[in-house]
Design a protein around this motif. Structure first.
Motif, PDB file in Angstrom:
ATOM      1  N   ASP A 168       0.826  -1.202   0.000  1.00  0.00           N
ATOM      2  CA  ASP A 168       0.000   0.000   0.000  1.00  0.00           C
ATOM      3  C   ASP A 168       0.864   1.258   0.000  1.00  0.00           C
ATOM      4  OD1 ASP A 168      -2.300  -1.532   0.031  1.00  0.00           O
ATOM      5  OD2 ASP A 168      -2.489  -1.456   2.205  1.00  0.00           O
ATOM      6  N   LEU A 169       1.899   1.277   0.821  1.00  0.00           N
ATOM      7  CA  LEU A 169       2.781   2.437   0.855  1.00  0.00           C
ATOM      8  C   LEU A 169       3.497   2.637  -0.465  1.00  0.00           C
ATOM      9  CD1 LEU A 169       4.291   2.090   4.433  1.00  0.00           C
ATOM     10  CD2 LEU A 169       2.592   3.738   3.663  1.00  0.00           C
ATOM     11  N   ASN A 170       3.947   1.549  -1.074  1.00  0.00           N
ATOM     12  CA  ASN A 170       4.599   1.642  -2.380  1.00  0.00           C
ATOM     13  C   ASN A 170       3.636   2.171  -3.430  1.00  0.00           C
ATOM     14  OD1 ASN A 170       7.178   0.873  -1.656  1.00  0.00           O
ATOM     15  ND2 ASN A 170       6.732  -1.303  -1.911  1.00  0.00           N
ATOM     16  N   SER A 171       2.382   1.763  -3.340  1.00  0.00           N
ATOM     17  CA  SER A 171       1.367   2.247  -4.269  1.00  0.00           C
ATOM     18  C   SER A 171       1.184   3.755  -4.131  1.00  0.00           C
ATOM     19  CB  SER A 171       0.049   1.521  -4.007  1.00  0.00           C
ATOM     20  OG  SER A 171      -0.981   2.070  -4.775  1.00  0.00           O
ATOM     21  N   ILE A 172       1.160   4.240  -2.903  1.00  0.00           N
ATOM     22  CA  ILE A 172       1.031   5.680  -2.656  1.00  0.00           C
ATOM     23  C   ILE A 172       2.240   6.422  -3.213  1.00  0.00           C
ATOM     24  CG2 ILE A 172       0.991   7.445  -0.847  1.00  0.00           C
ATOM     25  CD1 ILE A 172      -0.639   5.378   0.835  1.00  0.00           C
ATOM     26  N   LEU A 173       3.437   5.906  -2.957  1.00  0.00           N
ATOM     27  CA  LEU A 173       4.655   6.546  -3.458  1.00  0.00           C
ATOM     28  C   LEU A 173       4.694   6.539  -4.982  1.00  0.00           C
ATOM     29  CD1 LEU A 173       7.238   5.210  -0.873  1.00  0.00           C
ATOM     30  CD2 LEU A 173       6.256   7.517  -1.006  1.00  0.00           C
ATOM     31  N   ASP A 174       4.251   5.455  -5.601  1.00  0.00           N
ATOM     32  CA  ASP A 174       4.184   5.406  -7.069  1.00  0.00           C
ATOM     33  C   ASP A 174       3.241   6.475  -7.604  1.00  0.00           C
ATOM     34  OD1 ASP A 174       5.979   3.332  -7.188  1.00  0.00           O
ATOM     35  OD2 ASP A 174       4.442   1.761  -7.378  1.00  0.00           O
ATOM     36  N   TYR A 175       2.107   6.660  -6.929  1.00  0.00           N
ATOM     37  CA  TYR A 175       1.139   7.666  -7.364  1.00  0.00           C
ATOM     38  C   TYR A 175       1.730   9.076  -7.215  1.00  0.00           C
ATOM     39  CZ  TYR A 175      -3.246  10.087  -8.081  1.00  0.00           C
ATOM     40  OH  TYR A 175      -4.226  10.906  -8.581  1.00  0.00           O
ATOM     41  N   ILE A 176       2.453   9.309  -6.142  1.00  0.00           N
ATOM     42  CA  ILE A 176       3.105  10.608  -5.953  1.00  0.00           C
ATOM     43  C   ILE A 176       4.122  10.845  -7.065  1.00  0.00           C
ATOM     44  CG2 ILE A 176       4.686  11.902  -4.457  1.00  0.00           C
ATOM     45  CD1 ILE A 176       3.182  10.624  -2.075  1.00  0.00           C
ATOM     46  N   ASP A 177       4.867   9.815  -7.451  1.00  0.00           N
ATOM     47  CA  ASP A 177       5.808   9.949  -8.566  1.00  0.00           C
ATOM     48  C   ASP A 177       5.077  10.334  -9.845  1.00  0.00           C
ATOM     49  OD1 ASP A 177       8.085   9.434  -7.093  1.00  0.00           O
ATOM     50  OD2 ASP A 177       8.093   7.286  -7.542  1.00  0.00           O
ATOM     51  N   ARG A 178       3.917   9.730 -10.076  1.00  0.00           N
ATOM     52  CA  ARG A 178       3.120  10.075 -11.268  1.00  0.00           C
ATOM     53  C   ARG A 178       2.670  11.525 -11.209  1.00  0.00           C
ATOM     54  NH1 ARG A 178      -1.638   6.103 -11.856  1.00  0.00           N
ATOM     55  NH2 ARG A 178      -2.137   7.550 -13.527  1.00  0.00           N
ATOM     56  N   LEU A 179       2.246  11.979 -10.023  1.00  0.00           N
ATOM     57  CA  LEU A 179       1.829  13.377  -9.880  1.00  0.00           C
ATOM     58  C   LEU A 179       2.988  14.329 -10.105  1.00  0.00           C
ATOM     59  CD1 LEU A 179      -0.529  13.174  -6.770  1.00  0.00           C
ATOM     60  CD2 LEU A 179      -1.187  13.472  -9.167  1.00  0.00           C
ATOM     61  N   ASN A 180       4.187  13.942  -9.691  1.00  0.00           N
ATOM     62  CA  ASN A 180       5.366  14.795  -9.872  1.00  0.00           C
ATOM     63  C   ASN A 180       5.735  14.966 -11.336  1.00  0.00           C
ATOM     64  OD1 ASN A 180       5.832  15.507  -7.191  1.00  0.00           O
ATOM     65  ND2 ASN A 180       7.003  13.647  -6.786  1.00  0.00           N
ATOM     66  N   GLU A 181       5.236  14.106 -12.204  1.00  0.00           N
ATOM     67  CA  GLU A 181       5.508  14.223 -13.632  1.00  0.00           C
ATOM     68  C   GLU A 181       4.660  15.312 -14.288  1.00  0.00           C
ATOM     69  OE1 GLU A 181       4.902  10.353 -15.302  1.00  0.00           O
ATOM     70  OE2 GLU A 181       6.495   9.458 -14.100  1.00  0.00           O
ATOM     71  N   LEU A 182       3.605  15.755 -13.605  1.00  0.00           N
ATOM     72  CA  LEU A 182       2.724  16.781 -14.173  1.00  0.00           C
ATOM     73  C   LEU A 182       3.406  18.142 -14.190  1.00  0.00           C
ATOM     74  CD1 LEU A 182      -0.595  15.845 -12.352  1.00  0.00           C
ATOM     75  CD2 LEU A 182       0.001  15.378 -14.720  1.00  0.00           C
ATOM     76  N   ASP A 183       3.151  18.909 -15.261  1.00  0.00           N
ATOM     77  CA  ASP A 183       3.684  20.255 -15.371  1.00  0.00           C
ATOM     78  C   ASP A 183       2.732  21.204 -14.641  1.00  0.00           C
ATOM     79  OD1 ASP A 183       4.855  22.637 -16.004  1.00  0.00           O
ATOM     80  OD2 ASP A 183       4.202  22.630 -18.098  1.00  0.00           O
ATOM     81  N   THR A 184       3.163  21.693 -13.493  1.00  0.00           N
ATOM     82  CA  THR A 184       2.329  22.610 -12.708  1.00  0.00           C
ATOM     83  C   THR A 184       2.941  24.014 -12.669  1.00  0.00           C
ATOM     84  OG1 THR A 184       3.465  21.941 -10.685  1.00  0.00           O
ATOM     85  CG2 THR A 184       1.435  20.764 -11.232  1.00  0.00           C
TER      86      THR A 184
END
Length: 86
Positions: free
Chosen positions: A4-20
């Motif tokens: 579960d923690l790895n899943s959360i960290l993976d999702y955060i990595d995906r969010l960090n790829e967004l251009d904000t």
């Protein structure tokens, strides 16, 4: 749990790829939630604060009365079984 923690960290990595870079920083998602548009300044956020009110104020039990029904006590504190081991 590790999965579960790895899943959360993976999702955060995906969010960090967004251009904000063109997204304006904000303190909250919406500053219009429950707000009268005509209000200005600190009144704008009046829904987010309230006056402190003590409700149901009751007299506390004395130490002696609280310990009367204790399963085990040393006269000052409750004694409870150890539940965490190292």
């Amino acid at each position: 749990m590790v999965r579960d923690l790895n899943s959360i960290l993976d999702y955060i990595d995906r969010l960090n790829e967004l251009d904000t870079s063109n997204v304006e920083p904000m303190a909250q998602v919406s500053d219009h939630y429950g707000v009268d548009e005509s209000k200005q300044g600190s009144e704008r956020f009046s829904y987010a604060s309230r006056e402190d009110v003590v409700e149901g104020l009751r007299k506390s039990l004395s130490q002696e009365v609280a310990l009367e029904n204790a399963a085990d006590s040393d006269g000052t504190f409750f004694r409870v079984p150890k539940v965490i081991e190292r």
